[in-house]
Design an enzyme around this catalytic site. Structure first.
Site, mmCIF file in Angstrom:
data_model
loop_
_atom_site.group_PDB
_atom_site.id
_atom_site.type_symbol
_atom_site.label_atom_id
_atom_site.label_comp_id
_atom_site.label_asym_id
_atom_site.label_seq_id
_atom_site.Cartn_x
_atom_site.Cartn_y
_atom_site.Cartn_z
ATOM 1 N N ASP A 32 27.950 7.148 13.943
ATOM 2 C CA ASP A 32 27.748 8.587 14.139
ATOM 3 C C ASP A 32 26.384 9.004 13.595
ATOM 4 O O ASP A 32 25.869 8.396 12.655
ATOM 5 C CB ASP A 32 28.879 9.353 13.415
ATOM 6 N N GLY A 33 25.837 10.064 14.192
ATOM 7 C CA GLY A 33 24.606 10.662 13.662
ATOM 8 C C GLY A 33 23.346 10.308 14.432
ATOM 9 O O GLY A 33 22.242 10.611 13.970
ATOM 10 N N ASN A 34 23.496 9.718 15.604
ATOM 11 C CA ASN A 34 22.300 9.365 16.393
ATOM 12 C C ASN A 34 21.495 10.610 16.763
ATOM 13 O O ASN A 34 20.270 10.633 16.639
ATOM 14 C CB ASN A 34 22.701 8.669 17.702
ATOM 15 N N GLY A 35 22.214 11.636 17.213
ATOM 16 C CA GLY A 35 21.544 12.860 17.655
ATOM 17 C C GLY A 35 20.822 13.547 16.498
ATOM 18 O O GLY A 35 19.656 13.939 16.621
ATOM 19 N N ARG A 36 21.506 13.652 15.350
ATOM 20 C CA ARG A 36 20.899 14.323 14.189
ATOM 21 C C ARG A 36 19.691 13.544 13.668
ATOM 22 O O ARG A 36 18.690 14.106 13.263
ATOM 23 C CB ARG A 36 21.938 14.517 13.083
ATOM 24 N N ARG A 45 17.583 13.552 21.643
ATOM 25 C CA ARG A 45 18.771 12.846 21.137
ATOM 26 C C ARG A 45 18.800 11.375 21.557
ATOM 27 O O ARG A 45 19.201 10.509 20.791
ATOM 28 C CB ARG A 45 20.033 13.540 21.646
ATOM 29 N N HIS A 49 19.864 7.289 20.030
ATOM 30 C CA HIS A 49 20.706 6.242 20.610
ATOM 31 C C HIS A 49 19.904 4.939 20.742
ATOM 32 O O HIS A 49 20.416 3.858 20.479
ATOM 33 C CB HIS A 49 21.240 6.679 21.981
ATOM 34 N N LEU A 143 31.678 -14.659 15.497
ATOM 35 C CA LEU A 143 32.119 -13.256 15.421
ATOM 36 C C LEU A 143 32.646 -12.762 16.770
ATOM 37 O O LEU A 143 32.013 -13.000 17.803
ATOM 38 C CB LEU A 143 30.912 -12.399 15.012
HETATM 39 C C1 FPP Z 1 27.167 8.929 17.934
HETATM 40 O O1 FPP Z 1 26.058 9.726 17.585
HETATM 41 C C2 FPP Z 1 26.818 7.815 18.817
HETATM 42 C C3 FPP Z 1 27.253 7.609 20.085
HETATM 43 C C4 FPP Z 1 28.156 8.549 20.775
HETATM 44 C C5 FPP Z 1 26.836 6.470 20.912
HETATM 45 C C6 FPP Z 1 26.599 5.160 20.204
HETATM 46 C C7 FPP Z 1 25.778 4.310 21.070
HETATM 47 C C8 FPP Z 1 24.798 3.457 20.669
HETATM 48 C C9 FPP Z 1 24.455 3.197 19.279
HETATM 49 C C10 FPP Z 1 23.998 2.748 21.682
HETATM 50 C C11 FPP Z 1 24.631 1.696 22.518
HETATM 51 C C12 FPP Z 1 25.662 0.847 21.867
HETATM 52 C C13 FPP Z 1 25.778 -0.497 21.939
HETATM 53 C C14 FPP Z 1 27.030 -1.096 21.477
HETATM 54 C C15 FPP Z 1 24.704 -1.389 22.428
HETATM 55 P P1 FPP Z 1 26.025 11.242 18.069
HETATM 56 O O2 FPP Z 1 25.292 11.303 19.355
HETATM 57 O O3 FPP Z 1 27.398 11.792 18.102
HETATM 58 O O4 FPP Z 1 25.175 11.903 16.924
HETATM 59 P P2 FPP Z 1 25.340 13.386 16.344
HETATM 60 O O5 FPP Z 1 26.698 13.471 15.732
HETATM 61 O O6 FPP Z 1 24.251 13.469 15.332
HETATM 62 O O7 FPP Z 1 25.173 14.329 17.477
#
Ligand code: FPP
Length: 280
Positions: A32-36, A45, A49, A143
């Site tokens: 979690d937290g990619n967007g932030r 955003r 990712h 794994l």
């Molecule tokens: C949550 O952050 C993240 C996701 C919904 C997607 C995760 C995907 C990846 C890391 C890329 C591809 C994955 C693989 C397995 C190769 P968020 O967007 O909800 O962040 P936020 O809460 O800050 O908005």
């Protein structure tokens, strides 16, 4: 080809972890937290990712080196389909690219790839790439990397109920044969042991419809790092924290096998004790 070895300082860190206790057999992660992470840097955003894929690579590699048997990543939830169409489509492109780019490297590192979720809902090219990767890696003994895609815990349980209903109607199972083990065997994770450790990044205190049946006795660890910043040092901190927990599975401390009266202190514990005593 053999698993890539950790180097220098990292190897020492891993050796310390391996000596200080058990490494979880199954780690599940809510990334979690990619967007932030991206917004904080004034980036779109999707940049979060993108960087998140680098974290995936680092964590998969470190788990393989540590001898973790299963790593389940919550990569796309059933609810994520409700995000703006552009983000969903960019995420699918990114997933496709990551699968294509990493397939050979994962295979060389003895990783076995699996996917759980409503895979048929994914774009056809993503499904094809996934199936190809799973087929290629199915005999690997390192794994097991489980990607939860278009997955949610309630979807999983609902699906299991449908499967049980079908088998009851055909007479394959009877009411009294429905046990917890039987229910588990109808879930998408039927061949995977329950997670020992569930990590969530970005400080949120939620399960977000992840493996809701399977985490009944998992240890929870919340990291303050956003996923794109979460790297192996953060994983080591989570595992070290896990090693300090006492997992009682509803029992009392004295009933645990390691605490039975008269049982010898396990060697690893004894080594630690002697080391700390020598510092007194
Ligand atoms: C949550 O952050 C993240 C996701 C919904 C997607 C995760 C995907 C990846 C890391 C890329 C591809 C994955 C693989 C397995 C190769 P968020 O967007 O909800 O962040 P936020 O809460 O800050 O908005």
């Amino acid at each position: 080809m053999a698993l890539e070895k950790p180097t220098g300082h990292d190897r020492k860190h891993q050796e310390r972890l391996l000596q200080s206790g058990e490494v979880p057999r199954h780690i599940a992660i809510i990334m979690d937290g990619n967007g932030r992470w991206a917004q904080r840097r004034g980036l779109p955003r999707i940049a979060g990712h993108h960087e998140g894929v680098n974290s995936v690579r680092d964590i998969v590699e470190a788990c393989g080196q540590l001898g973790v048997k299963y790593l389940t990543l919550y990569a796309f939830s059933t609810e994520n389909w409700k995000r703006p169409q552009e983000e969903v489509s960019l995420l699918m492109r990114l997933l496709l690219k990551a699968l294509r780019d990493e397939k050979d490297r994962l295979h060389q590192n003895e990783v076995r790839l699996k996917a759980i979720g409503d895979i048929a809902a994914l774009p056809q090219d993503v499904q094809d790439e996934l199936l190809d990767g799973m087929e290629k890696m199915k005999k690997n003994a390192g794994l097991t990397l489980v990607l939860a895609l278009s997955y949610s815990g309630r979807w999983d349980i609902t699906n299991a109920i449908k499967g049980i209903w079908d088998d009851m109607r055909s007479g394959a199972i009877k009411r009294d044969e429905i046990t917890q083990e039987l229910v588990s065997s109808y879930l998408a994770t039927s061949e995977i042991p329950d997670p020992d450790l569930l990590i969530r990044t970005s400080g949120e205190l939620r399960i977000s419809n992840f493996l809701i049946w399977q985490i009944a006795y998992s240890e929870l660890y919340i990291s303050q790092s956003y996923w794109p910043a979460f790297r192996r040092k953060d994983l080591y901190a989570a595992i070290a924290d896990f090693q300090r927990r006492e997992r009682r599975f509803g029992m009392v401390s004295e009933q645990l096998p390691q605490n039975e009266p008269g049982r010898l202190v396990p060697l690893r514990g004894m080594e630690r004790f002697l080391k700390s005593a020598s510092k007194l």
